[in-house]
Write an enzyme that holds these catalytic residues in place. Sequence first.
Site, PDB file in Angstrom:
ATOM      1  N   HIS A   1      12.158 -26.385  23.787  1.00 59.29           N
ATOM      2  CA  HIS A   1      12.975 -25.221  24.160  1.00 59.29           C
ATOM      3  C   HIS A   1      13.513 -24.563  22.884  1.00 59.29           C
ATOM      4  O   HIS A   1      14.107 -25.238  22.032  1.00 59.29           O
ATOM      5  CB  HIS A   1      14.135 -25.657  25.053  1.00 59.29           C
ATOM      6  CG  HIS A   1      14.972 -24.500  25.487  1.00 59.29           C
ATOM      7  ND1 HIS A   1      14.565 -23.623  26.482  1.00 59.29           N
ATOM      8  CD2 HIS A   1      16.164 -24.038  25.050  1.00 59.29           C
ATOM      9  CE1 HIS A   1      15.480 -22.679  26.626  1.00 59.29           C
ATOM     10  NE2 HIS A   1      16.463 -22.915  25.774  1.00 59.29           N
TER      11      HIS A   1
ATOM     12  N   ASN B   1       9.625 -31.516  26.972  1.00 58.00           N
ATOM     13  CA  ASN B   1       9.606 -30.047  26.920  1.00 58.00           C
ATOM     14  C   ASN B   1      10.114 -29.606  25.561  1.00 58.00           C
ATOM     15  O   ASN B   1      10.873 -30.324  24.903  1.00 58.00           O
ATOM     16  CB  ASN B   1      10.531 -29.480  28.013  1.00 58.00           C
ATOM     17  CG  ASN B   1      10.509 -27.960  28.053  1.00 58.00           C
ATOM     18  OD1 ASN B   1       9.448 -27.340  27.921  1.00 58.00           O
ATOM     19  ND2 ASN B   1      11.666 -27.341  28.225  1.00 58.00           N
TER      20      ASN B   1
ATOM     21  N   ASP C   1      16.347 -27.333  31.199  1.00 57.44           N
ATOM     22  CA  ASP C   1      16.631 -27.411  29.758  1.00 57.44           C
ATOM     23  C   ASP C   1      17.827 -28.325  29.474  1.00 57.44           C
ATOM     24  O   ASP C   1      18.591 -28.086  28.525  1.00 57.44           O
ATOM     25  CB  ASP C   1      16.893 -26.014  29.160  1.00 57.44           C
ATOM     26  CG  ASP C   1      15.722 -25.069  29.384  1.00 57.44           C
ATOM     27  OD1 ASP C   1      14.571 -25.532  29.336  1.00 57.44           O
ATOM     28  OD2 ASP C   1      15.971 -23.864  29.612  1.00 57.44           O
TER      29      ASP C   1
ATOM     30  N   GLY D   1      -0.245 -20.943  23.410  1.00 66.35           N
ATOM     31  CA  GLY D   1      -0.583 -22.332  23.122  1.00 66.35           C
ATOM     32  C   GLY D   1      -0.524 -22.718  21.654  1.00 66.35           C
ATOM     33  O   GLY D   1      -1.245 -23.614  21.222  1.00 66.35           O
TER      34      GLY D   1
ATOM     35  N   MET E   1       5.938 -21.840  31.707  1.00 65.27           N
ATOM     36  CA  MET E   1       7.032 -20.996  32.177  1.00 65.27           C
ATOM     37  C   MET E   1       7.200 -21.085  33.700  1.00 65.27           C
ATOM     38  O   MET E   1       7.031 -20.106  34.421  1.00 65.27           O
ATOM     39  CB  MET E   1       6.774 -19.540  31.757  1.00 65.27           C
ATOM     40  CG  MET E   1       6.634 -19.359  30.260  1.00 65.27           C
ATOM     41  SD  MET E   1       8.083 -19.920  29.358  1.00 65.27           S
ATOM     42  CE  MET E   1       9.193 -18.563  29.681  1.00 65.27           C
TER      43      MET E   1
ATOM     44  N   SER F   1      14.649 -27.408  20.240  1.00 63.27           N
ATOM     45  CA  SER F   1      14.898 -28.785  20.702  1.00 63.27           C
ATOM     46  C   SER F   1      13.699 -29.302  21.489  1.00 63.27           C
ATOM     47  O   SER F   1      13.097 -28.564  22.274  1.00 63.27           O
ATOM     48  CB  SER F   1      16.100 -28.820  21.662  1.00 63.27           C
ATOM     49  OG  SER F   1      17.218 -28.141  21.139  1.00 63.27           O
TER      50      SER F   1
ATOM     51  N   GLU G   1      17.922 -31.065  35.580  1.00 66.13           N
ATOM     52  CA  GLU G   1      18.696 -29.935  35.051  1.00 66.13           C
ATOM     53  C   GLU G   1      17.814 -29.116  34.105  1.00 66.13           C
ATOM     54  O   GLU G   1      17.279 -29.657  33.124  1.00 66.13           O
ATOM     55  CB  GLU G   1      19.927 -30.451  34.294  1.00 66.13           C
ATOM     56  CG  GLU G   1      20.864 -29.329  33.901  1.00 66.13           C
ATOM     57  CD  GLU G   1      21.903 -29.766  32.873  1.00 66.13           C
ATOM     58  OE1 GLU G   1      22.495 -28.885  32.246  1.00 66.13           O
ATOM     59  OE2 GLU G   1      22.088 -30.980  32.694  1.00 66.13           O
TER      60      GLU G   1
ATOM     61  N   THR H   1       7.623 -22.076  13.487  1.00 64.81           N
ATOM     62  CA  THR H   1       7.142 -22.942  12.398  1.00 64.81           C
ATOM     63  C   THR H   1       7.735 -24.348  12.563  1.00 64.81           C
ATOM     64  O   THR H   1       7.036 -25.355  12.400  1.00 64.81           O
ATOM     65  CB  THR H   1       7.574 -22.350  11.027  1.00 64.81           C
ATOM     66  OG1 THR H   1       7.021 -21.050  10.935  1.00 64.81           O
ATOM     67  CG2 THR H   1       7.105 -23.194   9.865  1.00 64.81           C
ATOM     68  N   GLN H   2       9.011 -24.398  12.932  1.00 61.76           N
ATOM     69  CA  GLN H   2       9.657 -25.700  13.132  1.00 61.76           C
ATOM     70  C   GLN H   2       9.159 -26.387  14.407  1.00 61.76           C
ATOM     71  O   GLN H   2       9.025 -27.598  14.454  1.00 61.76           O
ATOM     72  CB  GLN H   2      11.186 -25.539  13.177  1.00 61.76           C
ATOM     73  CG  GLN H   2      11.789 -25.032  11.881  1.00 61.76           C
ATOM     74  CD  GLN H   2      11.446 -25.918  10.689  1.00 61.76           C
ATOM     75  OE1 GLN H   2      11.546 -27.140  10.775  1.00 61.76           O
ATOM     76  NE2 GLN H   2      11.018 -25.314   9.588  1.00 61.76           N
TER      77      GLN H   2
ATOM     78  N   ILE I   1       9.745 -23.086  36.773  1.00 63.10           N
ATOM     79  CA  ILE I   1      10.799 -24.021  37.154  1.00 63.10           C
ATOM     80  C   ILE I   1      10.169 -25.044  38.090  1.00 63.10           C
ATOM     81  O   ILE I   1       9.435 -24.686  39.021  1.00 63.10           O
ATOM     82  CB  ILE I   1      11.961 -23.273  37.832  1.00 63.10           C
ATOM     83  CG1 ILE I   1      12.642 -22.385  36.782  1.00 63.10           C
ATOM     84  CG2 ILE I   1      12.961 -24.249  38.450  1.00 63.10           C
ATOM     85  CD1 ILE I   1      13.727 -21.501  37.312  1.00 63.10           C
ATOM     86  N   LEU I   2      10.404 -26.316  37.800  1.00 65.68           N
ATOM     87  CA  LEU I   2       9.736 -27.387  38.539  1.00 65.68           C
ATOM     88  C   LEU I   2      10.653 -27.958  39.619  1.00 65.68           C
ATOM     89  O   LEU I   2      11.880 -28.005  39.439  1.00 65.68           O
ATOM     90  CB  LEU I   2       9.324 -28.485  37.555  1.00 65.68           C
ATOM     91  CG  LEU I   2       8.337 -27.998  36.487  1.00 65.68           C
ATOM     92  CD1 LEU I   2       8.302 -28.937  35.294  1.00 65.68           C
ATOM     93  CD2 LEU I   2       6.948 -27.825  37.091  1.00 65.68           C
TER      94      LEU I   2
ATOM     95  N   ARG J   1       6.833 -23.086  46.052  1.00 63.12           N
ATOM     96  CA  ARG J   1       6.978 -23.905  44.843  1.00 63.12           C
ATOM     97  C   ARG J   1       6.540 -25.353  45.092  1.00 63.12           C
ATOM     98  O   ARG J   1       5.876 -25.972  44.263  1.00 63.12           O
ATOM     99  CB  ARG J   1       8.461 -23.869  44.420  1.00 63.12           C
ATOM    100  CG  ARG J   1       8.698 -24.096  42.956  1.00 63.12           C
ATOM    101  CD  ARG J   1      10.158 -23.902  42.611  1.00 63.12           C
ATOM    102  NE  ARG J   1      10.514 -22.515  42.396  1.00 63.12           N
ATOM    103  CZ  ARG J   1      10.222 -21.816  41.300  1.00 63.12           C
ATOM    104  NH1 ARG J   1       9.546 -22.372  40.323  1.00 63.12           N
ATOM    105  NH2 ARG J   1      10.593 -20.567  41.178  1.00 63.12           N
TER     106      ARG J   1
HETATM  107  C1  GRF Z   1       7.682 -21.653  22.443  1.00 62.55           C
HETATM  108  O1  GRF Z   1       8.516 -20.788  21.752  1.00 62.55           O
HETATM  109  C2  GRF Z   1       8.473 -22.724  23.129  1.00 62.55           C
HETATM  110  O2  GRF Z   1       9.647 -23.050  22.465  1.00 62.55           O
HETATM  111  C3  GRF Z   1       8.781 -22.112  24.457  1.00 62.55           C
HETATM  112  O3  GRF Z   1       7.650 -21.335  24.777  1.00 62.55           O
HETATM  113  C4  GRF Z   1       6.983 -20.946  23.596  1.00 62.55           C
HETATM  114  C5  GRF Z   1       5.549 -21.350  23.713  1.00 62.55           C
HETATM  115  O4  GRF Z   1       4.770 -20.870  22.658  1.00 62.55           O
HETATM  116  N1  GRF Z   1       9.084 -23.136  25.417  1.00 62.55           N
HETATM  117  P1  GRF Z   1       3.252 -21.322  22.513  1.00 62.55           P
HETATM  118  O5  GRF Z   1       2.542 -20.939  23.809  1.00 62.55           O
HETATM  119  O6  GRF Z   1       3.223 -22.796  22.277  1.00 62.55           O
HETATM  120  O7  GRF Z   1       2.737 -20.533  21.356  1.00 62.55           O
END
Ligand code: GRF
Length: 225
Positions: free
Chosen positions: A118, A116, A154, A21, A99, A145, A152, A181-182, A101-102, A74
């Site tokens: 990714h 989302n 991602d 998180g 994590m 991103s 679809e 970080t980004q 798939i919806l 699901r």
């Molecule tokens: C992140 O790297 C994000 O890009 C991916 O899952 C990771 C989640 O990290 N979808 P966190 O739980 O927010 O630390």
Amino acid sequence: MPTLEHSQAPCRIVVLISGSGSNLQALIDEQLENKLLINIEAVISNQPGVYGLTRAQKHNIPTHVLAHKDYLDRASFDKALANTIDSYQPTLVVLAGFMRILTPEFVRHYTGRMLNIHPSLLPKYQGLHTHQRALDNQDDIHGVSVHFVTEELDGGPIVIQAIVPILQNDTVDSLSKRVQTQEHIIYPMAVNWFARERLAIQEDTVLLDGEPLDKTGHQIDSRTT
Ligand code: GRF
């Protein structure tokens, strides 16, 4: 730039997680800094005991665990998930390391109001192990991103990307740290734009302040910033 009136209620957000998180934390920090803009109504995890739940509880944000293993399939999990989300009447649903798939039904229910993040420069490297794949391909750049979620995987319209250089001797660990970080910069930025009603989708193009963005969204280049 349009500003949020004081009389306007904050954007109601439900965040879905499966892990540590850290992106949720970036959004909590944004909320603390900018109280009138967003309010995280609830955090839902499909994994019990993850640190993201603790982060939410520290800030008195209601948490729920819906363990997908407790559901027959699901569709029934997604139905229960949507019921829990909708009980908070969110304006925006934020997938932050969720994590799962919806189902198409679930995704359609949140069309235009689910984001989302990714860890790749989409459309490159949809799916898992993105850092390893970028290293294996000897790419010069990698990144992250934020996109609207569509059926679809991602593949939805991109709001913003951050470019991260791949350095000599980078490992999955070192590269993923710089990407994260980004992540913690661009996800609050995208949520902030949504909350200020600066984002719109026209067909599969994202508009920011009424102007269409490139297919790769607004781009931030961490090599030059
Ligand atoms: C992140 O790297 C994000 O890009 C991916 O899952 C990771 C989640 O990290 N979808 P966190 O739980 O927010 O630390």
